[in-house]
Design an enzyme around this catalytic site. Structure first.
Site, PDB file in Angstrom:
ATOM      1  N   LYS A 290       0.837  -1.200   0.000  1.00  0.00           N
ATOM      2  CA  LYS A 290       0.000   0.000   0.000  1.00  0.00           C
ATOM      3  C   LYS A 290       0.874   1.253   0.000  1.00  0.00           C
ATOM      4  CE  LYS A 290      -3.838  -1.858   2.813  1.00  0.00           C
ATOM      5  NZ  LYS A 290      -4.922  -1.723   1.829  1.00  0.00           N
TER       6      LYS A 290
ATOM      7  N   ARG B 137     -10.253 -11.432   1.634  1.00  0.00           N
ATOM      8  CA  ARG B 137     -11.120 -12.458   1.060  1.00  0.00           C
ATOM      9  C   ARG B 137     -10.456 -13.820   1.100  1.00  0.00           C
ATOM     10  NH1 ARG B 137     -11.679  -9.277  -4.356  1.00  0.00           N
ATOM     11  NH2 ARG B 137     -11.203  -7.661  -2.845  1.00  0.00           N
TER      12      ARG B 137
END
Length: 576
Positions: free
Chosen positions: A300, A374
């Site tokens: 990130k 996920r």
């Protein structure tokens, strides 16, 4: 303390009661006033938009400013005509208990024994605390006091006393706040005793979720959060099992292990169970628990990483809901699964292109390590499905695109089953936590398939990512198990990353979902609202009928059991 609707501000200004001319009665705003004594005015927003969220905000904002230990409040009576008196009392008590600076004796005024004051408008200028139709007095304590303390394992609620103030009322005493308490309720205050207890438990659960999410990530690595969960379970009489690396290997949970392999703090899986003997149905809650998300090798940006201590908000929500279940006494068997990991860069970190195997044998191609949530949820959902509960609901800070679609204050619901989706939306409306349904659009399934594995974690498309994330999770939950996914990336946090911005969003929605399951008439031969087993078509999205009290939805049907996976990660603005 007096509630003020937007429509009433001008009359107060003309009467010379406002000290601050800029007061507009926005929810959570306050201003002092003089009306036969000192009054603290708390904004409720427009009357037609009254809901529990605005009521809690008004009560919380005002309680933080109360200088003494006694206060008279008319907030519940102001919204009783729209929400119902008991719902209004529950919301006000929760708001007061969240921010009261010390033990506070609160008199809730203007309540009638049935529903609402005869003329809601009469509260505008009748005195410091409204009329004395019937009143109840309660004692609440905020999270900074001895009565409700947070020490890693959550707040603890002491006894409360409610007492009517009219000549015909008798006192009500609730020893503790759980189902085994002895409660004697008579007189006009009696209808509100359950609402007061529920409000206090709501506040306790919210306070725990907020405190955990606000913690610095170095103080809440996976093992720390697992230890807190064990303490909560021990205190509350829940069954608990903490799975470490060896246990996860034995279960074949390669997805969770792989996404946590880059951190020196190995993953954990917390398995919590509340199993009352009179359970009418079974529901499994799964909460994403990435205690810090650097993005892994798909790193990130610095700006996107600042708030990533909040990426375990889903796990905090599930733990908070479980923490007060026994005291609510709901006849619903609830299992809480918390897959916990740090997504970091390290010599063993998963690489883009690697293939991980979940505990049901399905393989996941990891193309972007910043889509880790996920993947970790996949293992937890597959594990949940083995016992074939009547419904599975996961909650996660999963995608930034849900924020793009709905803004920062509304959570997304993606449900494969029409009945369960409607029940979650109704639960959110009752709780005052705004939710909106997105379609279960199977036409996008091609974006999650792979030639290397059954699924891939990155859709290789810039749009629709909240939908494809839910579709991936659904791959790990069999079609015959009702399944819903809550994406709370927006409302889980308010304000800058430097602040204490955790909201606990999702706690009250899941609580209301369980409450509706507890009161629903169940036919053992009928599966849980499985009319949507094929999934909602993109043009049949369900939304709540309103933001006020709805009929409790059906939440979990009787006896059935199934199994399957899930997953996703909070996606930074600059990348999604």
């Amino acid at each position: 303390m007096r509630g003020v609707f937007t429509e009433e501000v001008e009359s107060l200004r003309l009467a010379g009661l406002l000290r601050w001319e800029g007061f507009t009665a926005e929810p959570g705003s306050t201003t002092p006033a003089e009306d036969k004594g000192p009054v603290l005015l708390a904004g409720l927003g427009p009357r037609a938009e009254s809901d529990p969220e605005r009521l809690r905000a008004a009560a919380s904002a005002a309680a933080a400013l109360v200088p003494g230990d006694t206060v008279r409040v008319d907030l519940a009576s102001r919204t009783a005509d729209r929400l119902g008196a008991a719902e209004s009392v529950r919301a006000v008590v929760a708001g007061l208990a969240l921010t009261a600076r010390s033990a506070l004796t609160v008199t809730l005024t203007g309540l009638t024994a049935d529903r609402t004051p005869a003329d809601p408008g009469e509260h505008t200028t009748t005195g410091p605390a409204g009329p004395e139709t019937d009143a109840i007095t309660i004692q609440v304590s905020g999270p900074e006091t001895d009565a409700i303390t947070i020490q890693g394992s959550g707040p603890e609620t002491d006894a409360i006393t409610i007492q009517g103030s009219g000549p015909e009322t008798d006192a009500i005493t609730i020893q503790g706040s759980g189902p085994e308490s002895d409660t004697a309720a008579t007189g006009p205050a009696a209808p509100y005793s359950d609402a007061v207890t529920a409000g206090l438990l709501d506040a306790e659960a919210l306070a725990l979720a907020r405190e955990l999410v606000n913690r610095p990530p170095s103080e809440l690595v996976p093992d720390d959060l697992a230890s807190i969960a064990r303490d909560v379970a021990t205190r509350e009489g829940l069954a608990v099992r903490i799975l470490d690396e060896r246990d996860l290997h034995e279960l074949g949970m390669g997805a969770l292990l792989g996404m946590g392999a880059g951190s020196p703090h190995p993953p954990r899986l917390v398995d919590l169970r509340y199993e009352p003997p009179d359970a009418r149905c079974s529901i499994t809650l799964v909460g994403k628990g990435i205690t810090f998300d650097s993005g892994g090798l798909s790193l990130k940006s610095p700006a996107a990483m600042m708030g990533m201590r909040s990426d375990m908000a889903g796990a905090a929500v599930v733990l908070a809901v479980m923490s007060v279940l026994a005291r609510r006494g709901l006849p619903v068997a609830v299992r809480g699964l918390l897959p916990l990991a740090e997504n970091m860069i390290g010599p063993n970190a998963v690489r883009p292109g690697d293939v991980l195997r979940a505990c049901d044998g399905r393989r996941i191609q990891v193309l972007d390590t910043d889509f880790e949530g996920r993947v970790t949820l996949a293992d937890a959902l597959a594990l949940a499905a083995r016992e074939r509960p009547d419904a599975i609901v996961d909650v996660a800070t999963l995608t930034y695109q849900i924020v793009t679609a709905l803004g920062p204050e509304i959570g997304g619901v993606l449900g494969r089953d029409r009945g369960l989706t409607r029940q979650v939306l109704q639960a959110g409306a009752l709780a005052g936590e705004p939710l909106w349904a997105l379609p279960w659009a199977r036409r996008y399934r091609g974006q999650i398939t792979s030639s290397y594995a059954e699924v891939r974690n990155f859709p290789e498309a810039d749009t629709g990512r909240a939908i494809t994330a839910a579709l991936l999770l659904g791959e790990f939950v069999p079609e015959d198990i009702p399944f819903a996914h809550l994406d709370i990336s927006g409302p889980a946090w308010r304000g800058p990353a430097s602040g204490h911005g955790a909201t606990g969003f999702g706690v009250l929605t899941l609580t209301r979902l369980l409450e509706s399951a507890a009161t629903r008439e169940v036919d053992p031969d009928t599966p849980l609202e499985a009319d949507g087993a094929r999934g909602l078509e993109p043009d049949t999205t369900l939304q709540p009928d309103s933001t006020r009290g709805l009929e409790p939805g059906t939440a979990a049907s009787a006896r059935r059991r199934h199994g399957h996976p899930a997953g996703d990660a909070a996606i930074p603005p600059d990348r999604t």
